[in-house]
Enzyme design. Structure first.
Site, PDB file in Angstrom:
ATOM      1  N   SER A  94       0.828  -1.205   0.000  1.00  0.00           N
ATOM      2  CA  SER A  94       0.000   0.000   0.000  1.00  0.00           C
ATOM      3  C   SER A  94       0.864   1.258   0.000  1.00  0.00           C
ATOM      4  CB  SER A  94      -0.962  -0.041   1.188  1.00  0.00           C
ATOM      5  OG  SER A  94      -1.978   0.911   1.058  1.00  0.00           O
ATOM      6  N   ASP A 196      -9.806  -6.245  -2.651  1.00  0.00           N
ATOM      7  CA  ASP A 196      -9.246  -5.088  -1.954  1.00  0.00           C
ATOM      8  C   ASP A 196     -10.307  -4.004  -1.803  1.00  0.00           C
ATOM      9  OD1 ASP A 196      -7.762  -2.896  -1.058  1.00  0.00           O
ATOM     10  OD2 ASP A 196      -6.016  -3.433  -2.268  1.00  0.00           O
ATOM     11  N   HIS A 226      -7.152  -6.330   1.170  1.00  0.00           N
ATOM     12  CA  HIS A 226      -6.037  -5.387   1.059  1.00  0.00           C
ATOM     13  C   HIS A 226      -4.776  -5.866   1.780  1.00  0.00           C
ATOM     14  CE1 HIS A 226      -4.020  -1.619   0.371  1.00  0.00           C
ATOM     15  NE2 HIS A 226      -3.832  -1.442   1.673  1.00  0.00           N
TER      16      HIS A 226
END
Length: 256
Positions: A94, A196, A226
């Site tokens: 991320s 996600d 995620h």
């Protein structure tokens, strides 16, 4: 926060010449990327997973930090690893994916490859357009942590609030990061989760449209959300990461 400590392993055997920098996500801690770090350390690689400034304490403290603070720690860690190892590979989840991409763009040749797990470069949430104003009225919003499909396993050690001034400092970077992607030529393993709920498909699509590297391997994590490092497909991710690092560091055997 107990469990939020950085992770470091010196490596062993021939693979100790290769170092892997592992960078966690926004409002999270090294705990969320620890399965990757421990797996690679177990294979003999030298591994460092730093704790980004403002993380692992309180969201209020994080709101006093900015993207430049986080990037500074990533750069410092990468320089230290490069000074003492033949080869460096960076892994990021991320925010961590965006930070290690920025590292590779700013310091060409610093890393021999990137492993990007659900990296954040774009979003579709209309509320993001309000951040420049909203951050002055609201210090935080509901957090992004804990997007994991697997039940009964570890949960993500992260804040339950999203500090908006800190978050906006990251969102501001997306356009310039995407504009620089054609300069990224290092090999990339791009892992994307099918479920996600934090980073939309647009982010990965934007990366693929603009990246300059001709060596991009895509990995679909079909049963993960995620935080793929703590989800159902973690073994698939670990295996693909190990294979990628072995390949790019073998090809990237050069003096630093």
């Amino acid at each position: 926060m107990a469990g939020a400590e950085p992770f470091r392993a010196d490596g062993s055997g021939e693979r100790a010449e290769v170092a892997v920098l592992c960078v966690h996500g926004l409002t999270s801690t090294p705990q969320m990327i620890r399965p990757v770090a421990e797996h690679l350390a177990g294979q003999g690689y030298a591994v460092h997973a730093p704790l980004l400034p403002g993380h692992g304490t309180t969201w209020q403290q994080m709101n006093r930090t900015r993207y430049a603070d986080w990037l500074g720690v990533v750069e410092q860690s990468a320089f230290e690893l490069a000074d003492s190892h033949r080869s460096v590979v960076a892994v990021g989840v991320s925010l961590g994916g965006a930070l290690v991409t920025d590292l590779a763009l700013t310091h060409p040749g610093m890393v021999d490859g990137l492993v990007l797990v659900n990296p954040a470069f774009a979003a579709t949430d209309w509320r993001l357009r309000l951040l420049p104003v909203l951050k002055h009225a609201l210090p935080s919003m509901a957090g992004l942590a804990g997007d994991i499909r697997r039940t009964g396993g570890p949960t993500e050690l992260a804040y339950d609030r999203l500090p908006l001034k800190a978050f906006h400092s990251f969102v501001e970077q997306w356009p310039q990061l995407v504009s620089r992607l054609p300069q990224l030529t290092e090999p990339v393993l791009l892992a994307r989760s099918a479920h996600d709920a934090v980073v939309p498909p647009l982010s990965g699509e934007r990366f693929l449209e603009h990246v300059g590297s001709r060596d991009v391997t895509q990995l679909l994590l079909a049963n993960s959300a995620h935080v793929a490092t703590l989800d159902h497909d973690v073994d698939l991710l670990l295996g693909a990461t190990s294979d990628f690092i072995e390949r790019v560091t073998r090809q990237g055997d050069r003096e630093r």
